[in-house]
Motif scaffolding. Structure first.
Motif, PDB file in Angstrom:
ATOM      1  N   VAL A  53       1.114  -1.223  -0.087  1.00 30.81           N
ATOM      2  CA  VAL A  53       0.125   0.203  -0.307  1.00 30.81           C
ATOM      3  C   VAL A  53       0.838   1.041   0.111  1.00 30.81           C
ATOM      4  O   VAL A  53       1.543   0.964   1.788  1.00 30.81           O
ATOM      5  CB  VAL A  53      -0.869  -0.030   1.395  1.00 30.81           C
ATOM      6  CG1 VAL A  53      -1.939   1.376   1.397  1.00 30.81           C
ATOM      7  CG2 VAL A  53      -1.969  -1.376   1.232  1.00 30.81           C
ATOM      8  N   GLU A  54       0.793   1.607  -0.664  1.00 31.67           N
ATOM      9  CA  GLU A  54       1.354   3.345  -1.000  1.00 31.67           C
ATOM     10  C   GLU A  54       1.045   4.551  -1.460  1.00 31.67           C
ATOM     11  O   GLU A  54      -0.593   4.484  -2.067  1.00 31.67           O
ATOM     12  CB  GLU A  54       1.640   3.146  -2.846  1.00 31.67           C
ATOM     13  CG  GLU A  54       3.911   3.252  -3.113  1.00 31.67           C
ATOM     14  CD  GLU A  54       4.335   2.922  -4.263  1.00 31.67           C
ATOM     15  OE1 GLU A  54       4.669   2.741  -4.784  1.00 31.67           O
ATOM     16  OE2 GLU A  54       4.731   4.592  -4.512  1.00 31.67           O
ATOM     17  N   LYS A  63      -6.359  -4.669   9.413  1.00 26.42           N
ATOM     18  CA  LYS A  63      -5.465  -5.293   8.227  1.00 26.42           C
ATOM     19  C   LYS A  63      -5.576  -6.981   8.432  1.00 26.42           C
ATOM     20  O   LYS A  63      -5.899  -7.673   7.078  1.00 26.42           O
ATOM     21  CB  LYS A  63      -3.998  -5.239   8.894  1.00 26.42           C
ATOM     22  CG  LYS A  63      -3.833  -3.991   8.707  1.00 26.42           C
ATOM     23  CD  LYS A  63      -2.016  -4.650   9.888  1.00 26.42           C
ATOM     24  CE  LYS A  63      -1.690  -3.140   9.664  1.00 26.42           C
ATOM     25  NZ  LYS A  63      -0.276  -3.505  10.719  1.00 26.42           N
ATOM     26  N   ILE A  75       0.752  -7.203   4.956  1.00 30.09           N
ATOM     27  CA  ILE A  75       0.346  -5.987   4.871  1.00 30.09           C
ATOM     28  C   ILE A  75       1.654  -4.922   4.798  1.00 30.09           C
ATOM     29  O   ILE A  75       2.256  -5.095   5.431  1.00 30.09           O
ATOM     30  CB  ILE A  75      -0.939  -4.968   4.371  1.00 30.09           C
ATOM     31  CG1 ILE A  75      -1.970  -5.475   4.502  1.00 30.09           C
ATOM     32  CG2 ILE A  75      -0.631  -3.516   3.635  1.00 30.09           C
ATOM     33  CD1 ILE A  75      -3.174  -5.414   5.026  1.00 30.09           C
ATOM     34  N   PHE A  77       3.061  -1.248   4.190  1.00 25.06           N
ATOM     35  CA  PHE A  77       3.022   0.195   3.899  1.00 25.06           C
ATOM     36  C   PHE A  77       3.813   0.839   3.839  1.00 25.06           C
ATOM     37  O   PHE A  77       5.233   1.448   4.131  1.00 25.06           O
ATOM     38  CB  PHE A  77       2.521   1.203   5.163  1.00 25.06           C
ATOM     39  CG  PHE A  77       0.801   0.324   5.256  1.00 25.06           C
ATOM     40  CD1 PHE A  77       0.900  -0.885   6.197  1.00 25.06           C
ATOM     41  CD2 PHE A  77      -0.101   0.750   5.157  1.00 25.06           C
ATOM     42  CE1 PHE A  77      -0.615  -1.296   7.405  1.00 25.06           C
ATOM     43  CE2 PHE A  77      -1.376   0.438   5.079  1.00 25.06           C
ATOM     44  CZ  PHE A  77      -1.751  -0.386   6.061  1.00 25.06           C
ATOM     45  N   ALA A  87      -4.349   6.398  -2.524  1.00 22.67           N
ATOM     46  CA  ALA A  87      -3.049   5.658  -2.767  1.00 22.67           C
ATOM     47  C   ALA A  87      -3.443   4.579  -4.036  1.00 22.67           C
ATOM     48  O   ALA A  87      -4.344   4.361  -4.969  1.00 22.67           O
ATOM     49  CB  ALA A  87      -3.920   4.992  -1.316  1.00 22.67           C
ATOM     50  N   ILE A  89      -2.797   0.793  -4.670  1.00 19.20           N
ATOM     51  CA  ILE A  89      -2.283  -1.140  -4.245  1.00 19.20           C
ATOM     52  C   ILE A  89      -2.114  -1.875  -4.926  1.00 19.20           C
ATOM     53  O   ILE A  89      -2.636  -2.050  -6.027  1.00 19.20           O
ATOM     54  CB  ILE A  89      -4.032  -1.168  -2.961  1.00 19.20           C
ATOM     55  CG1 ILE A  89      -4.257  -0.679  -2.291  1.00 19.20           C
ATOM     56  CG2 ILE A  89      -3.806  -2.144  -2.926  1.00 19.20           C
ATOM     57  CD1 ILE A  89      -5.288  -0.178  -1.679  1.00 19.20           C
ATOM     58  N   HIS A  91      -1.356  -5.514  -5.363  1.00 17.36           N
ATOM     59  CA  HIS A  91      -1.670  -7.276  -4.641  1.00 17.36           C
ATOM     60  C   HIS A  91      -1.227  -8.503  -5.676  1.00 17.36           C
ATOM     61  O   HIS A  91      -1.738  -8.404  -7.491  1.00 17.36           O
ATOM     62  CB  HIS A  91      -2.863  -7.765  -4.338  1.00 17.36           C
ATOM     63  CG  HIS A  91      -2.948  -8.799  -3.724  1.00 17.36           C
ATOM     64  ND1 HIS A  91      -4.355  -9.946  -3.899  1.00 17.36           N
ATOM     65  CD2 HIS A  91      -2.352  -9.864  -3.043  1.00 17.36           C
ATOM     66  CE1 HIS A  91      -3.560 -10.690  -3.465  1.00 17.36           C
ATOM     67  NE2 HIS A  91      -2.759 -11.165  -3.226  1.00 17.36           N
TER      68      HIS A  91
END
Lengths: 111, 534
Positions: A53-54, A63, A75, A77, A87, A89, A91
């Motif tokens: 997650v940026e 979470k 996760i 960060f 944000a 994200i 995955h």
């Protein structure tokens, strides 16, 4: 090789080490190509176990619910002040992006 | 300040979606092919977008990576660069505004005449129309070449292969066909695959000089373009033709040539590490061409009644038509036109071998008047060739054989035609009628071309006959009488007319030599009453 590297559906570092030691010891024909493919498969699997997650400011997230929904193991960060707002994200090989850059991109694509 | 407020308002009002993107990373790139990890959601033949506006086509979906062929300048990409799926397959711009333009395989203009604003896009790869949607080929596509329209007729919706060694006139036949479509509502697409850029420029210039670019689109993937573009070019051309077919119009697409297309696909397949088969071609080399050529069709009236005719070209090596790619295409197409080196260098141009050339559509794609004059042409030529070989041994020949030889020589001369001079159907029929009815028999072989020109000039002044032929499209009693009258008049030479004098003197000589060998002129090619010389 790849299937034997998994324990409970996740990559096990010890198993990977054992497999690598065994395979490199055998010195099979085309070893470098075998190892490249193995590395790519493991990297893809690890990428699926992790959610990155940026954001410019770290968000508050439930979470456990998030991990349960996505099937990931952890996760991570990452603070990125260039994102201004929103944000990004990541995955595995899927990316959800709701940042200033992505909105400007959508406006540009519409025109 | 108002402008800024407006922009802010636009941004606030705009609806945004956080749709997920499927991304990948380049792990290997070279020679126009990238190997990408990730992209788990990519489909086969899906467009993948890279940085710098570069796109590619996902062809190899493997367990650990995706093989992508790159459009454009792949040297800007490097290992580690990200890419993402677009959810789209390759689409080509189509429409009337492409006519008269020279485009690349992606539909981008190359002629410097400005951008193309396409209103519609067609997929490059499409399933061919099914059996129920089609009707049989029954309308001729006139090439304007006597040798082809008489003996190897092509119909609208047919696939006719043009095959021969290099520099025997394959492209010339196609250019003549394109030029002959002027005013016939047939949109032509010329696809240049792997050709020299200078040759493509020459083709475009030729078409422009003959005002053929008014109904032609040129799709160019020259030898300097990547194998990816050469691979896509025929499909792009086919998509452009399909647009016109779907509008109920007739289109013609020339693939020049599919040999180089096969080479380009072989290169891409080898770079994608696909298993290679015979002559290093991939296993699906047949499917590469079959799915392209099957898209040429004649649609039934319920589906518009349009047609797409395909003229694929194959270049052979040393006349070997039994090689891999030529045999593949021969089995797919509805006939082939063989060009021979021996005939070409003997001055017979177009160098068509009528013995082994065939049109599987045949007479269904011929007008009645052409069938009437060309019915026995092939047989006459075949008999002539056999006799000519025999006559080389120098034995004494009987009168019938001599006459057949002479007739055959004149037929061969009449079938010769200069490049870029297509002939309309009425002119062809009149000339062939004349030769089949013996009007050329007493003309020296060297003067056949001149006499032919004379006949065409006479026809040009005989509006009544010309209009009758164009209207009725058959040689009825009236047309036969008119033809006989026109050509009999010509047997009297006019002042200063050397061809007429030659004809007259030839007739006098022949009549004094062979008093017993009179040839009765009739529309069926002549029942000859001859007496043996011995």
């Amino acid at each position: 090789m790849y299937k034997n590297s998994l324990k409970n559906g996740a990559v096990d570092a010890k198993l990977v080490g054992k497999i690598l030691k065994k395979v490199t010891g055998q010195k099979a024909y085309g070893l470098s190509k075998i190892l490249i493919v193995y590395k790519n498969l493991i990297a893809q699997k690890i990428a699926k176990e992790e959610i990155l997650v940026e954001a410019s400011t770290l968000p508050q997230l439930d979470k456990s619910a998030f991990l349960k929904k996505t099937g990931a193991k952890r996760i991570v960060f990452k603070k990125n002040s260039d994102l201004v707002f929103g944000a990004k994200i990541k995955h595995g090989d899927w990316v959800w992006e709701e940042t200033l850059d992505s909105r400007l991109e959508q406006i540009k694509n519409r025109s | 300040m108002n402008i800024l407020e407006d922009i802010e308002k636009q941004i606030d009002q705009a609806k945004f979606s956080a749709a997920p993107k499927n991304v990948g990373k380049i792990i290997e790139i070279g020679d126009g092919v990238a190997r990408v990890s990730g992209l788990s959601d990519v489909s086969a033949s899906e467009i993948v977008s890279f940085a710098h506006g570069i796109t590619g086509l996902a062809l190899n979906l493997e367990e650990d990576s995706v093989g992508v062929i790159i459009f454009g300048d792949w040297s800007k990409l490097k290992e580690g660069d990200e890419c993402q799926t677009t959810g789209k397959t390759l689409e080509i711009p189509v429409g009337e505004n492409l006519i008269g333009r020279v485009l690349d395989a992606l539909g981008k203009p190359l002629d410097g005449k400005g951008a193309i604003s396409a209103k519609k896009y067609y997929p490059a790869e499409k399933i061919a129309p099914g059996v129920i949607l089609r009707q049989s080929v029954n309308t001729p596509l006139q090439t304007g070449l006597k040798a082809i329209d008489s003996m190897i007729p092509i119909g609208r919706g047919q696939r006719e292969l043009i095959i021969g060694d290099r520099s025997l006139g394959k492209t010339a036949i196609c250019l003549d066909t394109i030029i002959n479509q002027k005013g016939k509502s047939v949109i032509c697409i010329y696809v240049a695959i792997g050709q020299k850029t200078s040759k493509i420029a020459q083709v475009v210039d030729t078409l422009e000089r003959h005002k053929a670019m008014d109904h032609t689109i040129v799709v160019a993937a020259s030898a300097s373009d990547s194998a990816t573009m050469q691979y896509l070019a025929p499909y792009a051309g086919c998509a452009m033709g399909e647009y016109f077919m779907d509008q109920g119009k007739d289109a013609l697409v020339v693939y020049d040539d599919l040999t180089k297309h096969a080479w380009a696909y072989r290169q891409i397949s080898l770079l994608l590490k696909r298993p290679s088969g015979r002559e290093a071609y991939p296993g699906d080399i047949f499917y590469l061409h079959s799915r392209l050529l099957e898209r040429a069709a004649r649609m039934n009236d319920k589906n518009g009644g349009g047609s797409l005719t395909a003229l694929p070209i194959i270049e052979t090596q040393a006349g070997d038509v039994s090689a891999y790619i030529p045999t593949n295409i021969i089995s797919i197409t509805d006939g082939q036109i063989f060009l021979e080196a021996d005939s070409f260098y003997a001055g017979i141009r177009p160098a068509v071998n009528p013995g082994i050339s065939v049109s599987r559509v045949g007479g269904a794609a011929q007008t009645k008047m052409m069938k009437q004059v060309a019915g026995t042409l092939r047989l006459d030529l075949a008999q002539y060739r056999e006799l000519a070989t025999f006559a080389q041994f120098g034995s004494d020949l009987d009168e019938t054989t001599l006459k057949r030889l002479e007739r055959g020589r004149r037929i061969v001369e009449v079938l010769k035609q200069p490049q870029l001079s297509p002939m309309d159907i009425a002119s062809q029929v009149v000339v062939l009628w004349a030769v089949q009815n013996g009007y050329f028999d007493s003309v020296p072989v060297a003067d056949v071309a001149k006499y032919e020109t004379k006949i065409l000039n006479l026809l040009a002044t005989n509006k009544k006959l010309r209009d009758h032929l164009e209207d009725k499209k058959e040689i009825d009693d009236f047309a036969e009488k008119e033809l006989a009258k026109m050509l009999s008049k010509n047997s009297t030479p006019s002042a200063g007319d050397s061809s007429g004098k030659a004809l007259d003197s030839a007739q006098t000589k022949s009549s004094s030599k062979n008093k017993s060998a009179r040839v009765k002129k009739s529309s069926t090619g002549g029942r000859e009453r001859t007496g043996r010389t011995r």
